[in-house]
Design an enzyme around this catalytic site. Structure first.
Site, mmCIF file in Angstrom:
data_model
loop_
_atom_site.group_PDB
_atom_site.id
_atom_site.type_symbol
_atom_site.label_atom_id
_atom_site.label_comp_id
_atom_site.label_asym_id
_atom_site.label_seq_id
_atom_site.Cartn_x
_atom_site.Cartn_y
_atom_site.Cartn_z
ATOM 1 N N GLU A 177 0.698 -1.622 -0.097
ATOM 2 C CA GLU A 177 -0.102 -0.006 -0.113
ATOM 3 C C GLU A 177 0.953 1.361 0.021
ATOM 4 O OE1 GLU A 177 -2.759 0.546 3.344
ATOM 5 O OE2 GLU A 177 -3.639 1.527 2.892
ATOM 6 N N LYS A 219 -2.680 -2.417 -2.998
ATOM 7 C CA LYS A 219 -3.542 -1.079 -2.820
ATOM 8 C C LYS A 219 -2.644 0.142 -2.961
ATOM 9 C CE LYS A 219 -6.448 -0.525 2.427
ATOM 10 N NZ LYS A 219 -6.782 -0.625 2.865
ATOM 11 N N SER A 261 -9.433 4.189 0.284
ATOM 12 C CA SER A 261 -10.577 5.096 0.151
ATOM 13 C C SER A 261 -9.796 6.494 0.333
ATOM 14 C CB SER A 261 -12.364 5.495 0.777
ATOM 15 O OG SER A 261 -11.430 5.327 2.223
ATOM 16 N N GLY A 263 -9.010 9.510 2.837
ATOM 17 C CA GLY A 263 -10.759 11.033 2.979
ATOM 18 C C GLY A 263 -11.318 11.118 2.172
HETATM 19 P P1 13P Z 1 -9.075 4.374 4.418
HETATM 20 O O1 13P Z 1 -9.734 3.654 2.967
HETATM 21 O O2 13P Z 1 -10.073 4.974 5.380
HETATM 22 O O3 13P Z 1 -7.844 4.704 3.427
HETATM 23 O O4 13P Z 1 -8.393 3.451 4.806
HETATM 24 C C1 13P Z 1 -7.291 2.032 4.044
HETATM 25 C C2 13P Z 1 -5.971 1.616 4.933
HETATM 26 O O5 13P Z 1 -6.443 0.468 5.482
HETATM 27 C C3 13P Z 1 -5.235 2.829 5.422
HETATM 28 O O6 13P Z 1 -4.135 2.130 5.728
#
Ligand code: 13P
Length: 331
Positions: A177, A219, A261, A263
């Site tokens: 991510e 991600k 997501s 924010g």
């Molecule tokens: P959000 O969808 O709230 O951005 O969180 C995803 C996430 O796993 C952040 O590490």
């Protein structure tokens, strides 16, 4: 590394019409979300909240895997059953966040480096023996004047690749991510160029470490205008530019893509995903969600720590998960 095990897990994570639920907020992040609603910050309240989430009726119709924080992974529900076991019995793969957070990057003002590699092999062996099937590591890239630096991008991508290598050694699918943060007044074009640069660097590092891509999930953040930009790009532009970016940098044999997501409002995150899947039906990988806030926030706002609100909060959570699931197949 057992490639068949990795492929089988990645395929389950990406199965249609599902996505991944991120419920791995660290205790400090959870405390912030609770404080905004005057919910006392305690281990028991975190457990109650997570129990509300996982016991939501029909969750597994929409969710293939749930990312847990270490505390939840080792925690028991009010029934005495471990969360990780309950998820498995309910056809949801248990996953675990294994980074130890984004810390100030030395000599680089306003930039972060994600830590957690020390001792990671032993932690992974333990998680795997307790039933974890996949892991998550989040790096953050900030856009502002003169940042991100090359050093920040390269150091974070190198850590993501080293983490992925340790995961695959233990037959755990790594979710990599690299979040390009939405915070700021930057344009969507700036976000596009930084996201491309980051993902290009990430795939170079993954290649360098011989990462098995079919057993890896990306991600990413979407290509989107900064939250303080005065003329933010519309849904269609976000969907188009995000897919163009991914098509140009992601290898075709990647196991799948599941967005954060980051924010965006619930509605934005769902609309963007839906448009991408509606307008691009011949992508080489599945494109789905791995949302935290865009699935959970409205349910948390309703729950507010009160058991009397649990069932209403679960209805809201179930509805958000259903809408995300529909979006993941272009509805
Ligand atoms: P959000 O969808 O709230 O951005 O969180 C995803 C996430 O796993 C952040 O590490």
């Amino acid at each position: 590394m057992n490639k068949e095990v990795l492929i089988s897990t990645a395929e389950k994570m990406m199965s249609k019409p599902k996505g991944i639920l991120a419920m791995d907020e660290s205790s400090p992040t959870c405390a912030k979300r609770f404080a905004a609603l005057d919910i006392p910050d305690s281990e028991d309240n975190r457990r109650r909240y997570r129990e509300l989430i996982v016991t939501t009726p029909n969750l597994s119709n929409y969710i293939s895997g749930a990312i847990l924080f270490d505390e939840t992974f080792h925690q028991k529900m009010s029934s005495g059953e471990y969360f990780r076991e309950y998820l498995k019995e309910n056809d949801i793969l248990p996953g675990i966040k294994v980074d130890t957070g984004a810390k100030d990057f030395s000599n680089h003002i306003d930039e972060k480096i994600t830590e957690g590699l020390d001792g990671l092999r032993d932690r992974l062996i333990n998680y795997m023996s307790l039933g974890a099937k996949f892991c998550k590591w989040r790096a953050v890239i900030t856009i502002s004047s003169n940042i991100p630096s090359e050093a920040c991008i390269l150091s974070n991508c190198n850590s993501l690749a080293r983490y992925a290598s340790l995961c695959q050694e233990n037959n755990l699918v790594p979710i990599v991510e690299p979040e390009v943060l939405i915070n700021g007044s930057h344009s969507i074009e700036d976000c596009d160029s930084i996201t491309r640069k980051t993902l290009k660097c990430l795939f170079e590092q993954l290649d360098l470490m011989n990462i098995f891509l079919p057993g890896t999930i990306l991600k990413p953040s979407m290509v989107i205008s900064g939250d303080k930009n005065s003329s933010r790009a519309d849904f269609h532009k976000v969907a188009t530019m995000t897919i163009d970016c991914l098509k140009s940098v992601c290898p075709k044999d990647l196991g799948g893509i599941a967005f954060l997501s980051g924010g965006q409002s619930d509605e934005e995150a769902t609309q963007h995903l839906s448009l991408m899947n509606k307008e691009y039906t011949d992508l080489p990988w599945r494109v789905t969600f791995s949302y935290a806030r865009a699935i959970q926030q409205s349910a948390l706002n309703t729950w507010r720590g009160d058991d009397a609100n649990t069932s209403r909060a679960q209805d809201i959570l179930s509805n958000r998960a259903k809408l995300c699931s529909e979006a993941s197949i272009g509805n």
